[in-house]
Design a protein around this motif. Structure first.
Motif, short mmCIF file in Angstrom:
data_model
loop_
_atom_site.label_atom_id
_atom_site.label_comp_id
_atom_site.label_asym_id
_atom_site.label_seq_id
_atom_site.Cartn_x
_atom_site.Cartn_y
_atom_site.Cartn_z
N UNK A 1 0.83 -1.21 0.00
CA UNK A 1 0.00 0.00 0.00
C UNK A 1 0.87 1.26 0.00
N UNK A 2 1.96 1.22 0.75
CA UNK A 2 2.83 2.38 0.85
C UNK A 2 3.45 2.72 -0.49
N UNK A 3 3.91 1.72 -1.22
CA UNK A 3 4.63 1.95 -2.47
C UNK A 3 3.68 2.24 -3.64
N UNK A 4 2.62 1.45 -3.77
CA UNK A 4 1.74 1.59 -4.93
C UNK A 4 0.55 2.51 -4.70
N UNK A 5 0.23 2.80 -3.46
CA UNK A 5 -0.88 3.71 -3.16
C UNK A 5 -2.19 3.25 -3.79
N UNK A 6 -2.83 4.15 -4.53
CA UNK A 6 -4.11 3.85 -5.15
C UNK A 6 -4.01 2.76 -6.22
N UNK A 7 -2.80 2.47 -6.65
CA UNK A 7 -2.61 1.48 -7.71
C UNK A 7 -2.35 0.06 -7.17
N UNK A 8 -2.44 -0.12 -5.86
CA UNK A 8 -2.24 -1.47 -5.32
C UNK A 8 -3.42 -2.35 -5.74
N UNK A 9 -3.17 -3.64 -5.99
CA UNK A 9 -4.24 -4.54 -6.43
C UNK A 9 -5.34 -4.64 -5.39
N UNK A 10 -6.60 -4.64 -5.79
CA UNK A 10 -7.69 -4.75 -4.83
C UNK A 10 -7.80 -6.13 -4.19
N UNK A 11 -7.31 -7.16 -4.90
CA UNK A 11 -7.41 -8.55 -4.42
C UNK A 11 -6.11 -9.28 -4.70
N UNK A 12 -5.65 -10.05 -3.72
CA UNK A 12 -4.50 -10.93 -3.91
C UNK A 12 -4.92 -12.37 -3.66
N UNK A 13 -4.45 -13.28 -4.49
CA UNK A 13 -4.66 -14.71 -4.31
C UNK A 13 -3.33 -15.31 -3.86
N UNK A 14 -3.35 -16.09 -2.77
CA UNK A 14 -2.12 -16.52 -2.11
C UNK A 14 -2.11 -18.02 -1.84
N UNK A 15 -0.97 -18.64 -2.08
CA UNK A 15 -0.81 -20.05 -1.75
C UNK A 15 0.58 -20.25 -1.14
N UNK A 16 0.63 -20.72 0.08
CA UNK A 16 1.90 -20.91 0.76
C UNK A 16 1.91 -20.17 2.08
N UNK A 17 3.09 -19.81 2.52
CA UNK A 17 3.28 -19.15 3.81
C UNK A 17 3.02 -17.64 3.68
N UNK A 18 1.81 -17.21 3.96
CA UNK A 18 1.45 -15.80 3.78
C UNK A 18 2.15 -14.89 4.77
N UNK A 19 2.74 -15.47 5.82
CA UNK A 19 3.52 -14.67 6.76
C UNK A 19 4.66 -13.93 6.06
N UNK A 20 5.16 -14.49 4.97
CA UNK A 20 6.31 -13.90 4.28
C UNK A 20 6.00 -12.53 3.69
N UNK A 21 4.72 -12.21 3.52
CA UNK A 21 4.36 -10.91 2.96
C UNK A 21 4.68 -9.76 3.90
#
Length: 313
Positions: free
Chosen positions: A93-113
């Motif tokens: 959110x900090x880097x992309x601001x209004x251009x951040x994707x509205x939805x993310x699909x995730x598979x694996x260890x989401x803690x890494x985000x």
């Protein structure tokens, strides 16, 4: 289960990222409207997005398709993360601001985000020297507990992912296709553990790879990273675009400074001239002191994160 109804809207013609972003924000701020109520009464979308009668019909027609797709995501343990969710990556959110994707699909260890991360971009046809340097850089990052982010393409990307995991580090695979189209490539298959990776896609789960998606994927890599390492870039193409976008967004860009650049790295001097910080060798190994200083590893615990959990309702 809101995911099924969100997918029903996302699958409908005429509802793109901007519309989904508006819908998500509306639902998060509404005391009455939900994704389910909007699917059941599509005319409620009129004050939120531009709509046509054909769109209303398409939403209703996608009900069964969304149900099947939702079941498949659940079966494969793929999570959905909304921009309004508190677990959505703050860095993104900090880097992309209004251009951040509205939805993310995730598979694996989401803690890494939520870990300290550095992104890689480079040629699919990287030189032998470029692959060695990529590997050496990723190894150093892994040893410091810094997560490696890249685009899961041949060449530079796979070298960065593989080296990180081979040295007990972590990596984020950012996809240029839908997450259901992703397969475990032979180069990384034996290195994967439940904890050391996560696959991320901003596209519909069954979307195919295309050039436009690859360019959007680059933005996601930049947004998830606290700094970028450009290994080799030609004067055109995806890596060149990623380098330019990194500079445009005022993100730290580090560029491998070759004494004699290969054709695959002919734009590296250009990026150094534009403000990219050169990475030079020390005793035959890339010196990443500048990278570690830029991401402030001394003042951050690279492996620290809050435990993230996403449950299906």
């Amino acid at each position: 289960m809101y995911e099924e109804f969100l997918l029903q809207l996302m699958l409908s013609k005429g509802i793109g990222d901007i519309a989904i972003k508006r819908i998500i924000r509306h639902v998060s701020n509404s005391a009455y409207d939900t994704f389910e109520s909007l699917c059941q009464n599509p005319e409620k979308l009129l004050p939120i997005i531009k709509c046509k009668d054909s769109m209303f019909e398409n939403i209703m027609e996608n009900k069964e398709r969304a149900k099947i797709l939702c079941a498949e995501l659940k079966r494969q343990k793929i999570a959905i993360l909304l921009e309004t969710d508190p677990l959505y990556p703050f860095q993104l959110k900090t880097v992309l601001g209004e251009y951040c994707p509205p939805v993310l699909f995730l598979k694996g260890n989401i803690n890494l985000l939520s870990t300290l991360s550095v992104g890689f971009c480079g040629s699919r046809k990287a030189s032998e020297k470029g692959i060695v340097i990529t590997t050496q850089c990723a190894e150093q990052l892994a040893e410091k507990g810094v997560t490696v982010v890249s685009g899961y393409a041949a060449g530079t990307d796979l070298a960065a992912h593989s080296a990180a995991m081979a040295h007990n580090g972590n990596t984020v695979f950012v996809l240029a296709e839908g997450i259901l189209k992703c397969t475990e490539k032979k180069a990384i298959r034996d290195l994967l553990t439940p904890q050391n990776h996560v696959f991320v896609s901003q596209f519909l789960p069954q979307a195919l790879w295309n050039v436009g998606n690859a360019m959007k994927r680059n933005s996601l890599i930049i947004g998830l990273s606290e700094a970028m390492i450009l290994v080799e870039s030609g004067k055109t193409g995806g890596t060149f675009a990623a380098g330019e976008e990194t500079l445009k967004r005022a993100q730290p860009l580090f560029v491998i400074d070759y004494a004699k650049p290969e054709v695959s790295a002919e734009a590296n001097p250009y990026f150094i001239g534009q403000g990219g910080q050169p990475i030079r060798g020390r005793n035959g190994v890339p010196n990443l002191d500048g990278v570690f200083a830029a991401i402030n590893t001394d003042n951050k615990e690279a492996n620290h994160y809050e435990q993230l959990t996403i449950n299906w309702n």
